[in-house]
Scaffold this motif. Structure first.
Motif, mmCIF file in Angstrom:
data_model
loop_
_atom_site.group_PDB
_atom_site.id
_atom_site.type_symbol
_atom_site.label_atom_id
_atom_site.label_comp_id
_atom_site.label_asym_id
_atom_site.label_seq_id
_atom_site.Cartn_x
_atom_site.Cartn_y
_atom_site.Cartn_z
ATOM 1 N N LEU A 44 0.843 -1.194 0.000
ATOM 2 C CA LEU A 44 0.000 0.000 0.000
ATOM 3 C C LEU A 44 0.873 1.236 0.000
ATOM 4 C CD1 LEU A 44 -2.288 -1.268 2.891
ATOM 5 C CD2 LEU A 44 -2.473 -1.799 0.459
ATOM 6 N N TYR A 45 0.556 2.157 -0.895
ATOM 7 C CA TYR A 45 1.280 3.423 -0.999
ATOM 8 C C TYR A 45 0.271 4.550 -0.890
ATOM 9 C CZ TYR A 45 5.010 0.570 -3.049
ATOM 10 O OH TYR A 45 5.962 -0.374 -3.277
ATOM 11 N N GLU A 46 0.524 5.510 0.014
ATOM 12 C CA GLU A 46 -0.314 6.702 0.089
ATOM 13 C C GLU A 46 0.456 7.854 -0.530
ATOM 14 O OE1 GLU A 46 -1.482 7.241 4.137
ATOM 15 O OE2 GLU A 46 -3.168 5.865 3.943
ATOM 16 N N ASP A 47 -0.189 8.557 -1.433
ATOM 17 C CA ASP A 47 0.431 9.666 -2.135
ATOM 18 C C ASP A 47 0.174 10.944 -1.355
ATOM 19 O OD1 ASP A 47 1.624 11.302 -3.956
ATOM 20 O OD2 ASP A 47 -0.067 11.318 -5.342
ATOM 21 N N SER A 77 9.544 10.474 1.713
ATOM 22 C CA SER A 77 10.834 10.448 2.390
ATOM 23 C C SER A 77 11.890 9.679 1.608
ATOM 24 C CB SER A 77 10.682 9.824 3.780
ATOM 25 O OG SER A 77 10.220 8.513 3.668
ATOM 26 N N ASP A 78 11.502 8.989 0.571
ATOM 27 C CA ASP A 78 12.478 8.228 -0.198
ATOM 28 C C ASP A 78 13.355 9.183 -0.998
ATOM 29 O OD1 ASP A 78 11.284 6.044 0.835
ATOM 30 O OD2 ASP A 78 10.305 5.391 -1.017
ATOM 31 N N ASP A 79 14.644 8.859 -1.074
ATOM 32 C CA ASP A 79 15.594 9.725 -1.776
ATOM 33 C C ASP A 79 15.235 9.919 -3.241
ATOM 34 O OD1 ASP A 79 17.052 10.027 0.547
ATOM 35 O OD2 ASP A 79 18.393 8.348 0.095
ATOM 36 N N ASP A 80 14.658 8.920 -3.864
ATOM 37 C CA ASP A 80 14.350 9.027 -5.287
ATOM 38 C C ASP A 80 12.992 9.670 -5.544
ATOM 39 O OD1 ASP A 80 12.601 7.055 -4.519
ATOM 40 O OD2 ASP A 80 13.393 5.528 -5.874
ATOM 41 N N GLY A 81 12.302 10.121 -4.490
ATOM 42 C CA GLY A 81 11.018 10.798 -4.663
ATOM 43 C C GLY A 81 9.848 9.861 -4.861
ATOM 44 N N SER A 82 10.073 8.557 -4.749
ATOM 45 C CA SER A 82 8.975 7.617 -4.943
ATOM 46 C C SER A 82 8.067 7.611 -3.726
ATOM 47 C CB SER A 82 9.525 6.214 -5.212
ATOM 48 O OG SER A 82 10.286 5.778 -4.113
ATOM 49 N N ALA A 83 6.870 7.086 -3.911
ATOM 50 C CA ALA A 83 5.905 7.025 -2.825
ATOM 51 C C ALA A 83 6.430 6.130 -1.708
ATOM 52 C CB ALA A 83 4.571 6.500 -3.335
ATOM 53 N N THR A 84 6.050 6.456 -0.487
ATOM 54 C CA THR A 84 6.490 5.710 0.679
ATOM 55 C C THR A 84 5.540 4.551 0.950
ATOM 56 O OG1 THR A 84 7.367 7.754 1.611
ATOM 57 C CG2 THR A 84 7.044 5.932 3.122
ATOM 58 N N VAL A 85 6.100 3.406 1.299
ATOM 59 C CA VAL A 85 5.296 2.238 1.645
ATOM 60 C C VAL A 85 4.518 2.543 2.920
ATOM 61 C CG1 VAL A 85 5.370 -0.182 2.346
ATOM 62 C CG2 VAL A 85 6.903 0.633 0.561
ATOM 63 N N ARG A 86 3.207 2.303 2.882
ATOM 64 C CA ARG A 86 2.345 2.511 4.041
ATOM 65 C C ARG A 86 1.829 1.204 4.622
ATOM 66 N NH1 ARG A 86 4.106 6.962 5.730
ATOM 67 N NH2 ARG A 86 3.676 8.735 4.411
ATOM 68 N N GLY A 87 2.012 0.129 3.914
ATOM 69 C CA GLY A 87 1.575 -1.161 4.434
ATOM 70 C C GLY A 87 2.007 -2.279 3.519
ATOM 71 N N VAL A 88 2.266 -3.436 4.107
ATOM 72 C CA VAL A 88 2.598 -4.644 3.354
ATOM 73 C C VAL A 88 1.764 -5.771 3.939
ATOM 74 C CG1 VAL A 88 4.402 -6.299 2.718
ATOM 75 C CG2 VAL A 88 4.971 -3.867 2.939
ATOM 76 N N VAL A 89 1.074 -6.490 3.082
ATOM 77 C CA VAL A 89 0.254 -7.620 3.514
ATOM 78 C C VAL A 89 0.648 -8.815 2.650
ATOM 79 C CG1 VAL A 89 -2.098 -8.443 3.848
ATOM 80 C CG2 VAL A 89 -1.629 -5.986 3.984
ATOM 81 N N PRO A 90 1.011 -9.943 3.242
ATOM 82 C CA PRO A 90 0.882 -10.310 4.647
ATOM 83 C C PRO A 90 2.022 -9.761 5.504
ATOM 84 C CG PRO A 90 1.728 -12.162 3.399
ATOM 85 C CD PRO A 90 1.439 -11.074 2.408
ATOM 86 N N HIS A 91 1.715 -9.550 6.784
ATOM 87 C CA HIS A 91 2.718 -9.191 7.780
ATOM 88 C C HIS A 91 2.264 -9.723 9.134
ATOM 89 C CE1 HIS A 91 -0.061 -5.766 8.507
ATOM 90 N NE2 HIS A 91 0.330 -5.949 9.752
ATOM 91 N N THR A 92 3.182 -9.707 10.082
ATOM 92 C CA THR A 92 2.885 -10.202 11.423
ATOM 93 C C THR A 92 3.113 -9.086 12.425
ATOM 94 O OG1 THR A 92 3.524 -12.443 10.808
ATOM 95 C CG2 THR A 92 3.485 -11.941 13.156
ATOM 96 N N ASP A 93 2.113 -8.838 13.276
ATOM 97 C CA ASP A 93 2.267 -7.886 14.371
ATOM 98 C C ASP A 93 2.906 -8.603 15.538
ATOM 99 O OD1 ASP A 93 1.181 -5.775 13.023
ATOM 100 O OD2 ASP A 93 -0.759 -5.836 14.010
ATOM 101 N N ARG A 94 3.978 -8.035 16.036
ATOM 102 C CA ARG A 94 4.640 -8.600 17.212
ATOM 103 C C ARG A 94 3.989 -8.014 18.460
ATOM 104 N NH1 ARG A 94 10.449 -7.061 14.865
ATOM 105 N NH2 ARG A 94 10.693 -8.754 13.375
ATOM 106 N N THR A 95 3.762 -8.844 19.438
ATOM 107 C CA THR A 95 3.176 -8.358 20.683
ATOM 108 C C THR A 95 4.118 -8.649 21.841
ATOM 109 O OG1 THR A 95 2.037 -10.443 21.124
ATOM 110 C CG2 THR A 95 0.832 -8.802 19.825
ATOM 111 N N ALA A 96 4.008 -7.853 22.881
ATOM 112 C CA ALA A 96 4.859 -8.037 24.062
ATOM 113 C C ALA A 96 4.567 -9.368 24.743
ATOM 114 C CB ALA A 96 4.645 -6.885 25.034
#
Length: 199
Positions: A127-130, A136-155
């Motif tokens: 997911l990229y939000e424009d 913030s990327d040096d090349d001016g590309s859109a920043t990653v806002r999410g990747v699925v699948p992913h795992t949330d780590r919990t305490a």
């Protein structure tokens, strides 16, 4: 929903004012069953775009492991490294869907060192939000806002893995997307979870 009206979909920031693009990464060669499941994912992305929940989606084939298909594209390892940076910044992990494995040197090519193999899921949504203020990327590309699948780590040590199927369902509920779910499609959704892993 009227044209131009934004709905919230599950992303890292979920800002309805930002333009949301989804890159759907798929493996270049898959079984017939996996290909059908990928088709259903693409159909759902199409409906989300039609309903205004996402602005754009693209189907992107993973480059071969170890090198880019052409000089302008990133390697698979570079793409996954970008996803890993997103996960690390947010206290998440890409495992078990993504894995790096060190391969020993080949006996047919003496003198070559070991190399790394990057295993990717059959389907990955990025997911990229424009938002111009957030680039913030040096090349001016859109920043990653999410990747699925992913795992949330919990305490507490009870990690929670989020799948492509879950993200699509949440996005559809959030946007009020009208779904014409057939028995065949419902049965196929069970297979999408299998797409998160593999080789």
């Amino acid at each position: 929903m009227s044209a131009g009206e934004r709905t919230a979909v599950p992303t890292a920031t979920a800002d309805p004012e930002c333009s949301l693009r989804v890159d759907c990464y798929v493996r270049p060669t898959v079984s017939t069953a996996a290909d059908s499941a990928i088709g259903r994912v693409v159909d759902r992305l199409e409906r989300l775009q039609e309903d205004g929940a996402i602005d754009e989606y693209r189907i992107v084939r993973w480059p071969p492991d170890g090198y880019a298909a052409d000089g302008d594209r990133s390697t698979r390892s570079e793409i996954v490294a970008e996803f890993e940076r997103w996960a690390e910044r947010r206290g998440r992990s890409l495992e078990p869907a993504f894995r790096r494995q060190e391969l020993p040197s080949s006996p047919l090519c003496p003198g070559t060192g070991s190399r790394e193999r990057v295993r990717v899921p059959i389907v990955t949504l990025t997911l990229y939000e424009d938002d111009e203020s957030e680039k913030s990327d040096d090349d001016g590309s859109a920043t990653v806002r999410g990747v699925v699948p992913h795992t949330d780590r919990t305490a507490s040590g009870t990690d929670r893995t989020y799948t492509v199927e879950e993200w699509l369902s949440a996005a559809e509920r959030s946007s009020g997307a009208s779904l014409e779910t057939s028995t065949k499609e419902t049965a196929g959704r069970d297979q999408v979870t299998l797409l998160e892993g593999g080789r």
